[in-house]
Design an enzyme around this catalytic site. Structure first.
Site, PDB file in Angstrom:
ATOM      1  N   LYS A 194      30.559  51.441  33.848  1.00 25.34           N
ATOM      2  CA  LYS A 194      31.842  51.361  34.340  1.00 25.34           C
ATOM      3  C   LYS A 194      32.944  52.334  33.113  1.00 25.34           C
ATOM      4  O   LYS A 194      32.823  51.769  32.061  1.00 25.34           O
ATOM      5  CB  LYS A 194      32.524  50.295  34.652  1.00 25.34           C
ATOM      6  CG  LYS A 194      34.053  50.240  35.032  1.00 25.34           C
ATOM      7  CD  LYS A 194      34.576  48.908  35.741  1.00 25.34           C
ATOM      8  CE  LYS A 194      35.998  48.809  35.623  1.00 25.34           C
ATOM      9  NZ  LYS A 194      36.469  47.635  36.324  1.00 25.34           N
ATOM     10  N   LYS A 247      30.680  53.822  38.284  1.00 29.74           N
ATOM     11  CA  LYS A 247      31.984  53.654  38.793  1.00 29.74           C
ATOM     12  C   LYS A 247      32.861  54.429  37.923  1.00 29.74           C
ATOM     13  O   LYS A 247      32.743  54.139  36.582  1.00 29.74           O
ATOM     14  CB  LYS A 247      32.362  52.310  38.882  1.00 29.74           C
ATOM     15  CG  LYS A 247      33.990  52.201  39.276  1.00 29.74           C
ATOM     16  CD  LYS A 247      34.504  50.693  39.036  1.00 29.74           C
ATOM     17  CE  LYS A 247      35.970  50.542  39.350  1.00 29.74           C
ATOM     18  NZ  LYS A 247      36.370  49.378  38.842  1.00 29.74           N
TER      19      LYS A 247
HETATM   20  C1  PBG Z   1      38.664  45.059  37.805  1.00 29.94           C
HETATM   21  C2  PBG Z   1      38.328  45.977  38.690  1.00 29.94           C
HETATM   22  C3  PBG Z   1      39.141  47.413  38.620  1.00 29.94           C
HETATM   23  C4  PBG Z   1      38.435  47.959  39.799  1.00 29.94           C
HETATM   24  C5  PBG Z   1      37.510  47.410  40.280  1.00 29.94           C
HETATM   25  N1  PBG Z   1      37.557  46.025  39.573  1.00 29.94           N
HETATM   26  C6  PBG Z   1      40.340  47.707  37.918  1.00 29.94           C
HETATM   27  C7  PBG Z   1      40.104  48.312  36.283  1.00 29.94           C
HETATM   28  O1  PBG Z   1      39.061  47.953  35.790  1.00 29.94           O
HETATM   29  O2  PBG Z   1      41.048  48.508  35.885  1.00 29.94           O
HETATM   30  C8  PBG Z   1      39.137  49.406  40.101  1.00 29.94           C
HETATM   31  C9  PBG Z   1      38.742  49.781  41.542  1.00 29.94           C
HETATM   32  C10 PBG Z   1      39.453  50.842  41.959  1.00 29.94           C
HETATM   33  O3  PBG Z   1      40.155  51.781  41.326  1.00 29.94           O
HETATM   34  O4  PBG Z   1      39.400  51.008  43.234  1.00 29.94           O
HETATM   35  N2  PBG Z   1      38.460  45.195  36.550  1.00 29.94           N
END
Ligand code: PBG
Length: 327
Positions: A194, A247
């Site tokens: 991520k 992601k």
């Molecule tokens: C929680 C999380 C996030 C997303 C999924 N889980 C936000 C982040 O990491 O700031 C992002 C999902 C999206 O942008 O659709 N940490």
């Protein structure tokens, strides 16, 4: 003209084109992310994500029924609590908003598969994904709270948990607690790869989870890195992850392929909020064809190696698959 190879021969007819298609996808691989907010009788549109809403627990049923009707098999739930605090206590509260949502979803639509996003950032007053020590997010003291969060979601009815915080060692910590408490059969889908990404902007709007200071670069990955993606993925395999995730999806096709080939585990790609918002904005401005673009983005992720596709366009995609536009 004497040509031996004429690739166009296989493109001349729709039946033939479908017969030789290399990437096959179907609705069984779709996951719809959904925001659940504390309160009653709320269905409010998220300004930066037209067509997406925050639902209160008493209003979520209509959406769940719609998803079932469209043939989308799974949801991933995100909670937005009424109050946030330093320790993100709403994340692991027995009567927390997402816990109530899991109970409701299980009762209202038992056939819909329920995945819990496990993180602190929607629940902390400072918006970071873990406990603070000064200005820094402390890794090891956060692990216990993440594990408690995962357990509370499972106890409320989550079928699977998906840690998205990017703390080191969270998969092992969650696995240990779930096993101890008798939930050895609950799978973990790890947001293993991520990135610190500007594509999450609209999500943070939706969840009110933008960090109050600084950014997430000390825990989410640097998007220049490919070797590190393999390292993160392998560590989560060793810690017992069942499914890995990359992601965002758009702009990360190479890493979807890399992780898929190097681990052999089922792989999820998350087409995030900014991807959705860009398509919507461009389509609304008349600049691109929405359906065409969302199909192409999905096919790109599957072609790169995704087995599971998490997307705010899940219902639209299901319909496109029904109509034979892609699949
Ligand atoms: C929680 C999380 C996030 C997303 C999924 N889980 C936000 C982040 O990491 O700031 C992002 C999902 C999206 O942008 O659709 N940490």
């Amino acid at each position: 003209m004497e040509l031996i190879y004429r690739p166009r021969r296989l493109r001349g007819n729709q039946v033939l084109r479908k017969m030789v298609r290399e990437t096959r996808m179907d609705k069984s691989s779709l996951v719809y992310p959904m925001f659940i907010i504390e309160g009653t009788n709320i269905k409010e549109e998220i300004p930066s994500m037209p067509g997406q809403y925050r639902y209160s627990v008493d209003r979520m049923e209509e959406k769940l029924a719609e998803l079932c009707g469209a043939g989308v098999p799974a949801v991933m739930l995100f909670g937005i609590p009424a109050r946030k605090d330093e320790r993100g206590s709403g994340a692991y509260a027995e009567d927390g908003v997402v816990q109530k949502a899991f109970r409701k979803a299980k009762e209202a639509c038992p056939g819909l598969y329920r995945i819990g996003d496990v993180c602190m950032c929607e629940y902390t007053s400072h918006g970071h994904c873990g406990l603070l020590h000064g200005q820094d997010v402390d890794n090891d003291s956060t692990l216990e709270l993440l594990a408690r969060t995962a357990l509370s979601q499972v106890q409320a009815g989550a079928d699977m948990v998906a840690p998205s915080d990017m703390m080191d060692g969270r998969v092992a910590a969650i696995r240990r607690l779930l096993d101890q408490e008798g939930y050895a059969d609950i799978p973990i889908m790890s947001y293993a790869v991520k990135f610190a990404s500007s594509f999450y902007g609209p999500f943070r709007d939706a969840a009110g989870s933008a960090p109050a200071f600084g950014d997430r670069k000390s825990y989410q990955m640097d998007y220049h890195n490919r070797r590190e993606a393999r390292k993160e993925a392998m560590l989560d395999v060793q810690e017992g992850a069942d499914i890995l995730m990359v992601k965002p999806a758009l702009a990360y096709g190479d890493l979807i392929r890399e992780v898929k080939d190097s681990t052999g585990l089922p792989l999820a790609a998350y087409s995030v909020s900014g991807e959705y918002a860009m398509v919507k904005a461009a389509a609304q401005a008349g600049m691109v064809d929405e359906t065409g673009v969302l199909c192409e983005m999905a096919a790109g992720a599957y072609r790169a190696g995704a087995d599971i596709y998490i997307t705010y366009f899940a219902e639209e995609l299901a319909e496109c698959m029904d109509r034979g536009l892609i699949g």
